[in-house]
Design a protein around this motif. Structure first.
Motif, mmCIF file in Angstrom:
data_model
loop_
_atom_site.group_PDB
_atom_site.id
_atom_site.type_symbol
_atom_site.label_atom_id
_atom_site.label_comp_id
_atom_site.label_asym_id
_atom_site.label_seq_id
_atom_site.Cartn_x
_atom_site.Cartn_y
_atom_site.Cartn_z
ATOM 1 N N GLN A 20 -7.810 -0.470 -9.377
ATOM 2 C CA GLN A 20 -7.804 -1.761 -10.083
ATOM 3 C C GLN A 20 -9.172 -2.124 -10.644
ATOM 4 O O GLN A 20 -9.289 -3.043 -11.439
ATOM 5 C CB GLN A 20 -7.289 -2.865 -9.156
ATOM 6 C CG GLN A 20 -8.149 -3.043 -7.936
ATOM 7 C CD GLN A 20 -7.426 -3.815 -6.839
ATOM 8 O OE1 GLN A 20 -6.209 -3.998 -6.886
ATOM 9 N NE2 GLN A 20 -8.176 -4.256 -5.843
ATOM 10 N N MET A 54 -2.234 -9.593 -9.233
ATOM 11 C CA MET A 54 -0.858 -9.233 -9.569
ATOM 12 C C MET A 54 -0.701 -9.110 -11.080
ATOM 13 O O MET A 54 -1.164 -9.960 -11.828
ATOM 14 C CB MET A 54 0.123 -10.300 -9.056
ATOM 15 C CG MET A 54 0.011 -10.586 -7.566
ATOM 16 S SD MET A 54 0.776 -9.301 -6.584
ATOM 17 C CE MET A 54 2.495 -9.788 -6.726
ATOM 18 N N GLU A 87 4.496 1.276 -14.157
ATOM 19 C CA GLU A 87 5.394 0.122 -14.034
ATOM 20 C C GLU A 87 6.325 0.048 -15.245
ATOM 21 O O GLU A 87 7.538 -0.090 -15.112
ATOM 22 C CB GLU A 87 4.508 -1.122 -13.937
ATOM 23 C CG GLU A 87 5.206 -2.371 -13.519
ATOM 24 C CD GLU A 87 4.273 -3.585 -13.630
ATOM 25 O OE1 GLU A 87 3.034 -3.408 -13.577
ATOM 26 O OE2 GLU A 87 4.807 -4.695 -13.765
ATOM 27 N N ASP A 147 9.407 -4.432 -8.052
ATOM 28 C CA ASP A 147 8.533 -3.880 -7.010
ATOM 29 C C ASP A 147 7.523 -2.876 -7.568
ATOM 30 O O ASP A 147 6.679 -2.355 -6.842
ATOM 31 C CB ASP A 147 9.374 -3.206 -5.911
ATOM 32 C CG ASP A 147 10.264 -2.067 -6.438
ATOM 33 O OD1 ASP A 147 10.225 -1.782 -7.661
ATOM 34 O OD2 ASP A 147 10.995 -1.465 -5.631
ATOM 35 N N GLN A 170 -1.641 2.432 -13.878
ATOM 36 C CA GLN A 170 -0.680 1.712 -13.033
ATOM 37 C C GLN A 170 0.320 0.944 -13.883
ATOM 38 O O GLN A 170 1.513 0.897 -13.567
ATOM 39 C CB GLN A 170 -1.423 0.764 -12.096
ATOM 40 C CG GLN A 170 -2.193 1.537 -11.023
ATOM 41 C CD GLN A 170 -2.920 0.648 -10.032
ATOM 42 O OE1 GLN A 170 -3.005 -0.562 -10.218
ATOM 43 N NE2 GLN A 170 -3.440 1.253 -8.994
ATOM 44 N N GLU A 221 -6.564 2.056 -3.923
ATOM 45 C CA GLU A 221 -7.026 0.662 -3.948
ATOM 46 C C GLU A 221 -8.191 0.481 -4.925
ATOM 47 O O GLU A 221 -8.467 -0.641 -5.361
ATOM 48 C CB GLU A 221 -7.454 0.211 -2.552
ATOM 49 C CG GLU A 221 -6.280 -0.035 -1.582
ATOM 50 C CD GLU A 221 -5.811 1.227 -0.863
ATOM 51 O OE1 GLU A 221 -6.335 2.325 -1.153
ATOM 52 O OE2 GLU A 221 -4.917 1.119 0.001
ATOM 53 N N LYS A 237 1.506 -9.840 -13.102
ATOM 54 C CA LYS A 237 2.740 -10.539 -13.437
ATOM 55 C C LYS A 237 2.652 -11.201 -14.823
ATOM 56 O O LYS A 237 3.659 -11.606 -15.367
ATOM 57 C CB LYS A 237 3.064 -11.607 -12.372
ATOM 58 C CG LYS A 237 3.469 -11.019 -11.022
ATOM 59 C CD LYS A 237 4.937 -10.571 -11.012
ATOM 60 C CE LYS A 237 5.259 -9.619 -9.884
ATOM 61 N NZ LYS A 237 5.504 -10.254 -8.627
ATOM 62 N N ARG A 264 0.060 -1.464 -2.894
ATOM 63 C CA ARG A 264 0.086 -2.696 -2.091
ATOM 64 C C ARG A 264 1.363 -2.856 -1.278
ATOM 65 O O ARG A 264 1.407 -3.646 -0.345
ATOM 66 C CB ARG A 264 -0.043 -3.920 -3.004
ATOM 67 C CG ARG A 264 -1.429 -4.190 -3.537
ATOM 68 C CD ARG A 264 -1.488 -5.542 -4.224
ATOM 69 N NE ARG A 264 -0.576 -5.622 -5.352
ATOM 70 C CZ ARG A 264 -0.944 -5.477 -6.635
ATOM 71 N NH1 ARG A 264 -2.211 -5.267 -6.939
ATOM 72 N NH2 ARG A 264 -0.065 -5.572 -7.602
ATOM 73 N N GLU A 265 2.426 -2.154 -1.677
ATOM 74 C CA GLU A 265 3.693 -2.319 -0.971
ATOM 75 C C GLU A 265 3.516 -1.894 0.482
ATOM 76 O O GLU A 265 2.968 -0.831 0.756
ATOM 77 C CB GLU A 265 4.765 -1.445 -1.642
ATOM 78 C CG GLU A 265 6.157 -1.606 -1.083
ATOM 79 C CD GLU A 265 6.834 -2.885 -1.549
ATOM 80 O OE1 GLU A 265 6.788 -3.180 -2.757
ATOM 81 O OE2 GLU A 265 7.378 -3.596 -0.697
ATOM 82 N N LYS A 266 3.993 -2.723 1.411
ATOM 83 C CA LYS A 266 3.877 -2.364 2.839
ATOM 84 C C LYS A 266 5.195 -1.757 3.310
ATOM 85 O O LYS A 266 6.201 -2.450 3.441
ATOM 86 C CB LYS A 266 3.574 -3.616 3.675
ATOM 87 C CG LYS A 266 2.146 -4.100 3.568
ATOM 88 C CD LYS A 266 1.230 -3.406 4.579
ATOM 89 C CE LYS A 266 -0.196 -3.903 4.471
ATOM 90 N NZ LYS A 266 -1.174 -2.866 4.134
ATOM 91 N N ASP A 271 3.477 -3.615 -7.364
ATOM 92 C CA ASP A 271 2.906 -3.466 -6.017
ATOM 93 C C ASP A 271 2.918 -2.009 -5.558
ATOM 94 O O ASP A 271 1.962 -1.526 -4.950
ATOM 95 C CB ASP A 271 3.677 -4.333 -5.007
ATOM 96 C CG ASP A 271 3.253 -5.796 -5.082
ATOM 97 O OD1 ASP A 271 2.199 -6.084 -5.688
ATOM 98 O OD2 ASP A 271 3.975 -6.655 -4.543
ATOM 99 N N LYS A 272 3.991 -1.323 -5.860
ATOM 100 C CA LYS A 272 4.069 0.079 -5.437
ATOM 101 C C LYS A 272 3.041 0.928 -6.188
ATOM 102 O O LYS A 272 2.409 1.801 -5.608
ATOM 103 C CB LYS A 272 5.488 0.617 -5.645
ATOM 104 C CG LYS A 272 6.485 0.100 -4.598
ATOM 105 C CD LYS A 272 7.901 0.601 -4.850
ATOM 106 C CE LYS A 272 8.823 0.236 -3.692
ATOM 107 N NZ LYS A 272 10.233 0.609 -3.965
#
Lengths: 159, 765
Positions: free
Chosen positions: A78, B1, A91, B21, A87, A75, B3, B29-31, B24-25
């Motif tokens: 970021q 985010m 992605e 996804d 991160q 956490e 995005k 953050r992914e739950k 978030d992963k």
């Protein structure tokens, strides 16, 4: 016992059992569920955090051991330039599948990239060798760390 | 985010968009189910039997219940339903009421205030048993007078079946070369990182709500309802992203125990998460298999006859063991033309942990034997190993080994051609000659295929639902779990492509039985295929409706010049537009929802070749692949390094090339673990490999950078021509490595995994 430590840049004081596992402290008591438990025996690396900048397995670390230390979890990435780059690379490179190992992978990669952003592919594999992934075969994970390293190196040279 | 980067980049089929996804992963953050800790949560855990076969005489909970913080301890008498779970055969007790059939059988369920109290209480539950004679391998289980595990299953057979085409027994005499041998494969653990878990609670109206790491939320309701005595409609299943599944979360794991616990906690939520050791003991496993093969060919290499006998150890309960064996049998002669086939299968109960579904469901066992046999045959005939595969490769119009006519896309020949043209194959001899001293180099090939879909007699259907939300986004209600393979991301991409949207206007909801429609399990290479087809239709309906309603708002008398753009409908000639938010506020809820079903095609011309099959025969759609492994062997230690690995795959059309590669690289990785290190050891029914210290799976240093090359085919029944590729790659590594080892040093390993010890021992013979 009362412990004080730095958590993702903020000071934290709390009272807990000295033998409480740090993974439980973080996930259950503090709601930081980004790190994961995959084995509970220090084999999978999914629970990796940084303690004073070095990787630690939070499932094998007890609350008393983090008193006075500086802890970074997924956490906290970021708020770090390298963390954001890392991160984003995960992605973009398609390194994420189920994603359960990914926070731990990133925590394992971060100290390497901070010290050696131009690390060779095999050195990256060595740095990640304590972290298990069952989905990817590691190819794209190593690609992501390479990409992040290149970008971090450019930033550093730019300074 | 994160995005911003995708802003207004329209999602398109065929592009490697980052998975929806991934951000978030990657940020944690992914739950997942395991990340849910509801307020006031209680912890539940099972007391496991610890003996392989016995009778449960009494359970004494007095000491455990006296522990402060223990809420309740439940035993079989507290189970109001049938107390039997199982997908097809309901034979597995939620809590043991009489017989214990394996070490992992649960005898009591403890609910406590904390994890610590729970583990202390579990240790304090006492129970007495009468030990019964047990069977630990199929041979002893099939022996006369062997102890019977299930009264209704004589001979301990879950299933005995046969595929017979032509006259294999007599046609061996017409063959110029016949090879014959015996193979075996070990038990494999799924090794997903998120162990079996969930949370459950009972609402005031009596309904049970569960958030579970499951591959089959809709079907789970049937298992739970039947076992614990609840109407299906009173069970709501929510299935968030899974931390891996690979088949091991197909069928009830924690579900029935959790539902039972939630019925006894007066509305307080209950959490159960198996520790790794419990996962190794009580989680489902890949079946160990023993295979006898006889294969004959003409002197030009044309395959002529095959006779094989497969014995699967299904452990204590049925789960999907019969179907696993059936699928293995349907693939038992490889993706080749063989006119005469006799394939016999036996699926046998033992007092071992339970065999169940796992990626490449029964197929990777048979592939090891068959592809090893192909190399043995090539050697016998003095033929090139690639040429013999190319010569016999199935093409459309051929009959496969089960006698099914191939009427769907059949790209094995194309995959083999990719392999043959690749530098890794073309430079093979040079590469071998450059071998350093003390080493030997070898190259191994394998042809693979894997069926998609449930097969005959089981309706393979999905129902997709898309919704325009009040805030002007398209919600895709996925109804099939994403266990990591990215089907939900493919759904976003399909919806974006169909509706001209960028990622910020697409919201993907993971399965929830309260809001989505039954769509089957996330399994069998059918997830993206079946739901994707349903989704295309639902999006077509949505597109037409949005355009039509926008036309109403704009007072336009036809739909001709209206088009969808990110977040709006535009009218080109008048340069006017209507935003989705405006549209949504104008449309009543039922008008903002489109639902569509797709039912997968089945074989219209079922051959009369199969006997003893229950359901799931035959299949008509297959993914194909051709694999190549280049290995280097240390002659002093037997240690194998896989230097290069190439997988050419026919998965039909490709929605997202990056996600396609993910599946292939991941399947190869799991396959290389199976090939070289993974060996789930059981002694007298007890796992000896209890965690990742004993059960080794590949790490980053154990694997090559696998190269994935698609064979660009097109499956006309698939969404954008797609076939599922989640399973096919798992099949290649074990035979490819076995064949490479033989190529390197002339030694053939017949029993997986191919460890350094086995190679060294065989070289020194």
């Amino acid at each position: 016992m009362d412990i004080k430590f730095t958590l993702n840049g903020n000071s934290q004081s709390l009272s807990t059992e000295p033998d409480r596992r740090v993974i439980d402290l973080l996930r259950e008591d503090l709601g930081l569920t980004g790190i994961k438990e995959g084995c509970g025996t220090g084999e999978c690396g999914a629970c990796t955090v940084l303690m004073d900048g070095e990787t630690r397995l939070s499932c094998l670390t007890l609350a008393a051991q983090i008193d006075g230390r500086d802890i970074t979890t997924i956490e906290g990435l970021q708020d770090m330039e390298e963390g954001i780059i890392l991160q984003k690379a995960f992605e973009e490179q398609g390194a994420v599948q189920c994603g359960y190992c990914i926070p731990g992978m990133e925590m394992a990669a971060l100290p390497l990239l901070t010290l050696h952003p131009n690390a060779a592919r095999n050195d990256i594999k060595i740095a990640l060798s304590g972290n298990l992934c069952r989905c990817t075969g590691y190819v794209k994970i190593v690609d992501a760390v390479e990409q992040a390293g290149r970008e971090i190196a450019v930033k550093k040279e730019g300074l | 985010m994160n995005k911003d980067t995708h802003s207004h980049t329209r999602l398109e089929i065929g592009k490697s968009h980052p998975r929806g996804d991934a951000a978030d992963k990657a940020a944690g953050r992914e739950k997942y189910a395991a990340d849910h800790y509801p307020e006031n949560v209680l912890w539940a855990g099972a007391v496991r039997a610890g003996i392989a076969h016995g009778r449960l005489l009494a359970v004494d909970v007095s000491q455990a219940i006296a522990l402060p913080g223990v809420i309740t301890i439940l035993t079989a008498k507290d189970v109001k339903g049938s107390n039997r779970q199982g997908i097809i055969h309901k034979d597995m007790p939620v809590l043991v009421d009489d017989r214990i059939l394996y070490c992992g059988d649960p005898v009591a369920l403890v609910v406590a205030e904390t994890k610590d109290i729970l583990s202390r209480a579990i240790a304090l539950v006492r129970f007495s048993t009468e030990t019964l004679p047990a069977v630990f391998d199929p041979e002893s289980a099939m022996a006369e007078n062997a102890p019977l595990l299930h009264e209704a299953m004589p001979g301990n057979f879950l299933m005995q079946a046969e595929i017979r085409k032509g006259d294999a027994e007599s046609e061996f005499s017409a063959c110029d070369a016949v090879v014959e041998d015996e193979f075996s494969t070990p038990v494999q653990a799924h090794g997903f990182l998120e162990t079996e878990n969930g949370v459950a609670w009972q609402e005031l109206d009596g309904k049970i709500v569960m958030i579970v790491s499951t591959q089959a939320p809709f079907r789970d309701r049937l298992e739970i309802g039947h076992a614990v005595g609840l109407p299906f409609g009173n069970i709501r299943m929510i299935s968030p992203a899974l931390g891996g599944g690979f088949g091991g979360k197909d069928g009830a794991t924690v579900q029935c125990l959790l539902a039972l616990a939630a019925l006894h906690t007066e509305g307080r939520p209950v959490k159960m998460q198996w520790e790794r050791e419990e996962n190794m003991l009580a989680g489902y496993k890949r079946h160990a298999c023993r295979m006898r093969y006889k294969l004959g060919a003409k002197k030009d290499g044309t395959l002529h006859a095959i006779h094989c006998n497969l014995v699967y150890d299904t452990g204590a309960y049925a789960h999907l063991g019969g179907e696993v064996m059936e699928l293995g049998m349907e693939h038992a002669a490889g993706p080749y033309r063989v006119p005469h086939t006799l394939i016999e299968g036996k699926c046998v109960f033992t007092n071992n942990p339970v065999g169940g579904a796992m990626r490449a469901f029964g197929v990777c066992q048979a592939t090891f034997a068959f592809e090893s046999m192909m190399d043995m045959l090539a050697d016998r005939l003095g033929m090139d190993r690639l040429a013999i595969r190319q010569k016999n490769a199935l093409v459309e119009g051929d009959e496969n080994c089960a006698g099914v006519r191939m009427i769907t896309s059949t790209g094995i020949a194309g995959c083999l051609d990719i392999l043959g043209d690749h530098p890794l194959w073309r430079s093979a001899n040079n590469w071998k000659q450059e071998c350093p001293p003390g080493r030997k180099r070898g190259i191994g090939l394998a042809s693979v295929f894997n069926a998609a879909g449930y097969g005959g007699k089981v309706r393979d259907s999905a129902i997709a639902k898309v919704e325009l939300s009040l805030d002007g986004r398209i919600i895709v209600h996925s109804a099939v779990t994403d266990m990591g393979q990215g089907n939900s991301c493919a759904f976003s991409q399909i919806a974006g492509h169909m509706l001209g949207q960028s990622p910020e206007f697409i919201e993907l909801r993971q399965p929830d039985t309260a809001t989505a429609y039954p769509s089957g399990s996330s399994s069998a290479g059918r997830t993206t295929y079946t739901f994707g087809n349903a989704l295309i239709k639902a999006c077509e309906d949505m597109k037409a409706r949005l355009i039509n309603r926008a036309g109403l708002l704009l007072f336009i008398d036809n739909d001709r010049d209206l088009a969808l753009e990110p977040g709006k409908v535009t009218h080109g000639p008048s340069k006017r537009d209507v935003s989705f938010t405006q549209l949504a506020s104008f449309m009543p809820h039922e008008d903002r929802v489109c639902i569509s079903q797709f039912v997968a095609p089945v074989c219209e011309d079922i051959p009369d070749t199969a006997k003893g099959f229950f359901i799931a025969f035959p299949h008509i759609i297959f993914a194909y692949g051709a694999h190549l492994a280049r290995i280097e062997l240390d002659t002093a230690t037997g240690v194998i390094t896989v230097c290069d690995y190439l997988a050419a795959t026919d998965g039909g059309g490709i929605i997202n090339p990056s996600m396609f590669d993910q599946q292939i690289q991941g399947g190869v990785a799991q396959g290389l673990g199976y090939a070289m290190m993974e060996d789930f050891q059981i002694r007298e029914g007890k796992p000896l490999t209890k965690d990742f210290t004993g059960y080794l799976i590949p790490g980053s240093l154990d694997l090559p950078d696998t190269i994935s090359i698609p064979f660009l085919g097109h499956e006309s029944t698939g969404p954008f021509g797609l076939k599922g590729v989640g399973e096919v790659a798992m099949n290649g590594p074990l035979p490819a490595v076995a064949n490479a080892v033989h190529d390197a040093c002339g030694v053939r390993i017949f029993h997986g995994p191919i460890t350094a010890e086995k190679v060294l021992a065989a070289m020194n013979l």
